[in-house]
Design a protein around this motif. Structure first.
Motif, PDB file in Angstrom:
ATOM      1  N   MET A  51       0.827  -1.174   0.000  1.00 47.42           N
ATOM      2  CA  MET A  51       0.000   0.000   0.000  1.00 47.42           C
ATOM      3  C   MET A  51       0.876   1.244   0.000  1.00 47.42           C
ATOM      4  SD  MET A  51      -3.001  -0.309  -0.150  1.00 47.42           S
ATOM      5  CE  MET A  51      -4.585  -0.686   0.163  1.00 47.42           C
ATOM      6  N   LEU A  52       0.441   2.222  -0.820  1.00 46.90           N
ATOM      7  CA  LEU A  52       1.182   3.476  -0.900  1.00 46.90           C
ATOM      8  C   LEU A  52       0.480   4.539  -0.058  1.00 46.90           C
ATOM      9  CD1 LEU A  52       1.858   3.639  -4.751  1.00 46.90           C
ATOM     10  CD2 LEU A  52       3.472   2.985  -2.960  1.00 46.90           C
ATOM     11  N   SER A  53       1.294   5.356   0.469  1.00 49.36           N
ATOM     12  CA  SER A  53       0.721   6.455   1.237  1.00 49.36           C
ATOM     13  C   SER A  53       0.258   7.538   0.276  1.00 49.36           C
ATOM     14  CB  SER A  53       1.745   7.009   2.238  1.00 49.36           C
ATOM     15  OG  SER A  53       2.792   7.621   1.523  1.00 49.36           O
ATOM     16  N   GLU A  73       1.004  11.016  -4.607  1.00 50.01           N
ATOM     17  CA  GLU A  73       1.126  12.340  -5.187  1.00 50.01           C
ATOM     18  C   GLU A  73       2.463  12.495  -5.917  1.00 50.01           C
ATOM     19  OE1 GLU A  73      -1.106  14.825  -5.463  1.00 50.01           O
ATOM     20  OE2 GLU A  73      -2.506  13.386  -4.582  1.00 50.01           O
ATOM     21  N   GLU A  74       3.539  11.950  -5.368  1.00 50.07           N
ATOM     22  CA  GLU A  74       4.863  12.012  -6.012  1.00 50.07           C
ATOM     23  C   GLU A  74       4.851  11.239  -7.336  1.00 50.07           C
ATOM     24  OE1 GLU A  74       8.062  10.715  -3.490  1.00 50.07           O
ATOM     25  OE2 GLU A  74       7.518  12.163  -1.929  1.00 50.07           O
ATOM     26  N   LEU A  79       4.645  11.004 -13.197  1.00 47.46           N
ATOM     27  CA  LEU A  79       3.931  10.532 -14.389  1.00 47.46           C
ATOM     28  C   LEU A  79       3.638  11.694 -15.328  1.00 47.46           C
ATOM     29  CD1 LEU A  79       2.488   8.171 -15.876  1.00 47.46           C
ATOM     30  CD2 LEU A  79       0.456   8.771 -14.575  1.00 47.46           C
ATOM     31  N   VAL A  80       3.161  12.801 -14.800  1.00 48.23           N
ATOM     32  CA  VAL A  80       2.874  13.982 -15.617  1.00 48.23           C
ATOM     33  C   VAL A  80       4.168  14.507 -16.238  1.00 48.23           C
ATOM     34  CG1 VAL A  80       2.101  16.403 -15.514  1.00 48.23           C
ATOM     35  CG2 VAL A  80       0.790  14.620 -14.347  1.00 48.23           C
ATOM     36  N   GLN A  81       5.242  14.533 -15.459  1.00 55.57           N
ATOM     37  CA  GLN A  81       6.539  15.016 -15.953  1.00 55.57           C
ATOM     38  C   GLN A  81       7.036  14.107 -17.088  1.00 55.57           C
ATOM     39  OE1 GLN A  81       9.647  15.129 -13.001  1.00 55.57           O
ATOM     40  NE2 GLN A  81      11.131  16.016 -14.434  1.00 55.57           N
TER      41      GLN A  81
END
Length: 175
Positions: free
Chosen positions: A1-3, A8-9, A14-16
């Motif tokens: 599980m990711l926090s 958000e990181e 992904l956008v970058q």
């Protein structure tokens, strides 16, 4: 599980990455257009490129070990086949020469005429002559043996070399 912070990181990364990929595509497209412009100025076209690619590919094939081995093997096979055909031709020529010498020097004409081969040949010629006479003349003009046919042919040949046949009035040439 990711926090939530890690999510958000990753979304930002992904956008970058998507932005970088879009930028790289734009740069690549611009470079491809420039490449086409330069080739047009240099007079390079699709056909020339295909020729160069084909030549390069053929050169690559010729330098492979498999091609070299196949080339050497086929070359040797061709040389051996040529030598074999030459030997067969020489043997046949020699055999015909020997047969010719043997016929000229050991078989007299009467002995040759009594041979089964000559008799068979004589019968075939007589049959053919009779058949031709029937077809050309409509009826059999006296048959004739092989000797008569040869004699009449020799006689006709002698007359034609002496200015053609001279016939008495009402006389006809017979086949």
């Amino acid at each position: 599980m990711l926090s939530e912070e890690e999510k958000e990181e990753l979304k930002a990364e992904l956008v970058q990455l998507e932005d970088e990929i879009t930028t790289l595509r734009q740069v690549l497209s611009a470079k491809e257009r420039r490449l086409v412009e330069i080739k047009q100025k240099l007079g390079m076209n699709l056909m020339n490129e295909l020729k160069q690619n084909f030549s390069r590919g053929w050169h690559d094939v010729q330098t492979t070990t498999a091609y070299k081995k196949t080339h050497v093997t086929l070359s040797h096979a061709g040389q051996k086949a040529t030598a074999a055909f030459s030997n067969v031709g020489t043997a046949i020529s020699k055999k015909f020469g020997d047969m010719s010498y043997s016929i000229r020097h050991s078989i007299s004409m009467p002995a040759m005429r009594n041979s089964p081969t000559f008799k068979s040949f004589e019968e075939r010629v007589e049959t053919t002559v009779t058949s031709l006479k029937t077809k050309v003349g409509g009826a059999n003009h006296g048959g004739g043996s092989f000797e008569e046919v040869l004699s009449s042919t020799a006689h006709a040949s002698a007359q034609s070399s002496a200015g053609g046949p001279r016939l008495a009035e009402g006389e006809e040439l017979q086949c």
